[in-house]
Design an enzyme around this catalytic site. Structure first.
Site, short mmCIF file in Angstrom:
data_model
loop_
_atom_site.label_atom_id
_atom_site.label_comp_id
_atom_site.label_asym_id
_atom_site.label_seq_id
_atom_site.Cartn_x
_atom_site.Cartn_y
_atom_site.Cartn_z
N PRO A 2 0.83 -1.22 0.00
CA PRO A 2 0.00 0.00 0.00
C PRO A 2 0.87 1.26 0.00
CG PRO A 2 -0.61 -1.48 1.81
CD PRO A 2 0.69 -1.98 1.23
N GLU A 3 0.58 2.17 -0.94
CA GLU A 3 1.28 3.45 -1.03
C GLU A 3 0.30 4.56 -0.61
OE1 GLU A 3 3.33 3.91 -4.79
OE2 GLU A 3 3.66 1.77 -4.96
N LYS A 52 2.77 7.03 4.60
CA LYS A 52 2.04 5.78 4.37
C LYS A 52 1.42 5.27 5.68
CE LYS A 52 5.26 4.10 0.85
NZ LYS A 52 6.13 2.97 0.47
N ARG A 248 15.06 -1.81 -7.90
CA ARG A 248 13.63 -1.84 -8.20
C ARG A 248 13.39 -1.77 -9.70
NH1 ARG A 248 10.64 -0.36 -3.75
NH2 ARG A 248 9.01 -1.49 -4.84
#
Ligand SMILES: [Zn+2]
Length: 258
Positions: A2-3, A52, A248
């Protein structure tokens, strides 16, 4: 993971169901969370987000602070149904809130007094000027890695970092120290537009994200570069490429992102 848009979605939905409601019972099912049983009788104030992080303020100047980390999610149940990987329950008159978390990395703490603000700039707040200042300290860092650094920017993860830089037409490998003021303005504006739209779409459900009512988000249908390696850029027709940046997967158009 979740961002910002996913946590903000939960926050807004939580305000609909728990703000102003009395906690009837709290139950910790996973001892790793520990020590949060004594909440019955407290009234929940309006939940809010910091980075967040999800904050659930109570009527006694204490705040429950939840960080969902890798796989945590909150589910609102009108009728109680026991689900696997449930770690914590908060019962109200109209239903209950369940923390489901298969990988058990989510953290829950009780804070007394004011909730500290995150170190990083909030992309929905004073973003460009704060980032300009912080980027000066990290001159050689690629801008994509800078956006993911929570001490620099609070709340942006890998998917939205790729989308923001595409929208701003900036190459993710550019060093932060080389970006001009107008380029930071473009990034700031792109961040605001993309995150606002993603919140309106209730987040991005590529893997397991679900909102408070168990529904997937819709922003995965709006993605321009993330996950589109080898396909054509919607803006210029050039190829979307993928490379690894700070470990990433990073997607961008090699033709129109300068
Ligand atoms: Zn392009």
């Amino acid at each position: 993971v979740p961002e910002l848009p996913e946590v903000e979605t939960l926050c807004r939905q939580l305000r609909e169901v728990v703000a102003g409601e009395k906690i009837l019972a709290a139950k910790t099912l996973d001892a790793k969370l520990g020590g949060l049983e004594n909440l019955a009788g407290r009234t929940m104030r309006a939940p809010f987000r910091t980075g967040k992080g999800l904050n659930l303020p109570l009527d006694n100047k204490q705040t429950l602070r939840l960080h969902l980390r890798m796989s945590g999610r909150l589910l609102w149940q009108k009728e109680p149904v026991d689900l696997p990987h449930s770690r914590w329950l908060l019962t109200f008159k109209q239903g209950r809130l369940v923390l489901i978390d298969p990988r058990r990395f989510a953290t829950l703490t009780l804070q007394t007094g004011a909730v500290p603000l995150p170190a990083g700039a909030d992309p929905l707040g004073e973003f460009p000027s704060l980032c300009l200042r912080k980027s000066a300290e990290k001159r050689k860092l690629p801008v994509k890695s800078f956006l993911l650094d929570q001490r620099a920017v609070a709340g942006i993860g890998n998917i939205y970092a790729c989308e923001i830089l595409y929208h701003a037409a900036i190459n993710p490998r550019r060093a932060t120290g080389d970006l001009t003021g107008p380029e930071w303005q473009k990034i700031g504006q792109a961040a605001r537009e993309i995150l606002t739209k993603a919140i309106a779409c209730r987040g991005t459900s590529i893997s397991d994200w679900r909102d408070l009512y168990g529904q997937p988000g819709e922003y995965q249908h709006c993605l321009q570069v993330y996950g589109r390696e080898g396909e054509r850029c919607f803006r210029c027709g050039g190829p979307v490429v993928r490379l690894k940046l700070s470990g990433r997967g990073t997607y961008f158009c090699s033709a129109c992102q300068q």
